[in-house]
Enzyme design. Structure first.
Site, PDB file in Angstrom:
ATOM      1  N   ASP A  36      -5.043  -2.778  -2.733  1.00  0.00           N
ATOM      2  CA  ASP A  36      -5.804  -2.829  -1.469  1.00  0.00           C
ATOM      3  C   ASP A  36      -6.251  -1.371  -0.741  1.00  0.00           C
ATOM      4  O   ASP A  36      -5.630  -0.481  -1.416  1.00  0.00           O
ATOM      5  CB  ASP A  36      -4.781  -3.343  -0.224  1.00  0.00           C
TER       6      ASP A  36
ATOM      7  N   GLU B  43      -0.181  -3.035  -0.504  1.00  0.00           N
ATOM      8  CA  GLU B  43       0.905  -2.202  -0.640  1.00  0.00           C
ATOM      9  C   GLU B  43       0.802  -1.334   1.008  1.00  0.00           C
ATOM     10  O   GLU B  43       1.838  -0.846   1.395  1.00  0.00           O
ATOM     11  CB  GLU B  43       0.707  -1.081  -1.575  1.00  0.00           C
TER      12      GLU B  43
END
Length: 387
Positions: free
Chosen positions: A74, A130
């Site tokens: 991400d 994350e």
């Protein structure tokens, strides 16, 4: 292995720049995960999509011994400031934490391992989100774990880029490598009224000031000086005009720790700090959101990575660890199997920037280094299991 990885420099850079140009936020990594899955399938991996919502798990090999390599996918909600050909094409979203390079290095390791013969199985965990948690307070690592991503894993490894280190060097050690993180959300409750008549109120700002002083004294006065910890106030919100004392003030913050007993003590001390509100005639509400655990590098994994790095890079490029309490949900995986994360240097004279900044970029000569260390560590672990 490093020579083989360096022969892939252009491919690694191309992957990284493609991901950088098309960043996606946590649990929205649709294009990213699709591209990762497609590349892994081309290398002959058995690929499973939609793990932990938008994650990808890929395996190669057979046998009971199983080593996992993790990369997060991400991006961050930042507007990129870099004027480069591979700058983000999505306004307000940027790979400012290096996850684009983590994916490129893991794909490089997957390519390298697809050409090797080894006993056992290699599993790649391409993890979503994350950086942020979902509506239930879970980030990508625990979501992948719920979907069985760690089943059977005997060793799990990962890397994180570090622009404060020179490209071509790493940092690794056993023990705490990042802090556990929880959030806390408090509200001081008083009695509102006119700003000209404070004696007729119970001023929540006055109470909040005392609570904040108590919070800031937790680490310096309540904890053992040798216990790493942080308690920080992140926001104070209250009032709506200059001449009215409000009824409530919201105070929120974060805490960091490396040991469970310290986490429990900090929780108790934060509650004690908010009790001041009652002493001063008001009240309070307080809740905690439990975040990710500390990342504790297992000796088995850390020593193996260090040995590999010494062989590939030379001892002079394996540097001492820098203590810090940044959060990283890779610790969730390491609660289920021994593991370690190494910090990969990405800095140079040209690239002197920091993570989570709109001008973050890196020296791409680091990419083969990370890919080679991940691949060689996995190989040595599996071959040693047989020996």
């Amino acid at each position: 292995m490093l020579e083989k990885a360096r022969a892939m420099q252009q491919q690694l850079s191309d992957w990284r720049r493609d991901f950088h140009m098309h960043p996606e936020l946590g649990f929205r990594e649709m294009r990213t995960s699709a591209k990762v899955a497609e590349i892994l399938e081309q290398f002959g991996y058995r690929v499973k999509r939609g793990v932990g919502r938008t994650g990808v798990v890929a395996e190669l090999g057979s046998g009971k011994s199983l080593v996992a390599i993790r990369a997060d996918m991400d991006a961050l909600p930042l507007q990129e400031a870099n004027q480069v050909s591979y700058a983000s094409q999505d306004p307000g979203v940027m790979h400012a934490c290096g996850h684009d390079s983590h994916m490129a290095m893991a794909l490089g390791a997957a390519a390298l391992l697809s050409r090797e013969k080894y006993p056992g199985t290699v599993r790649f965990l391409f993890q979503p989100s994350e950086e942020v948690a979902d509506e239930e307070g879970l980030s990508g690592a625990p979501r992948m774990i719920q979907d069985g991503a760690m089943d059977g894993v005997e060793l799990v490894i990962a890397t994180h880029v570090d622009p404060t280190n020179p490209a071509g060097a790493i940092r690794i050690r056993s023990g705490p490598a990042s802090g556990g993180v929880d959030s806390w959300f408090g509200e001081i409750i008083g009695k509102g009224g006119h700003g000209a008549h404070p004696h007729q109120t119970i001023d929540p700002f006055y109470i909040t000031a005392h609570v904040i002083l108590a919070l800031n004294g937790i680490v310096s006065r309540r904890l053992d000086p040798f216990d790493p910890a942080v308690v920080s106030v992140g926001s104070v919100q209250g009032g709506f005009t200059e001449n009215v004392i409000p009824e409530r003030v919201k105070v929120t913050g974060t805490l960091r720790y490396t040991e469970k007993r310290v986490q429990e003590q900090i929780h108790a001390e934060i509650k004690r700090a908010f009790e001041i509100a009652r002493t001063l005639g008001g009240d309070y509400e307080l809740k905690f959101q439990i975040g990710t655990p500390p990342m504790i590098n297992a000796p088995l994994a850390a020593e193996l990575i260090a040995a590999v790095a010494v062989d590939l890079l030379g001892r002079q490029n394996v540097l001492p660890w820098k203590d810090e309490l940044g959060a990283e949900d890779f610790g969730c995986f390491m609660e289920l199997a021994p593991g370690a994360m190494f910090a990969l240097g990405t800095g140079s004279d040209r690239f002197q920037c920091h993570l989570h900044n709109p001008d973050f970029d890196l020296d791409e000569s680091c990419l083969p280094v990370g890919a080679a260390i991940l691949a060689e560590t996995a190989l040595r672990f599996l071959r040693k299991k047989v020996d």
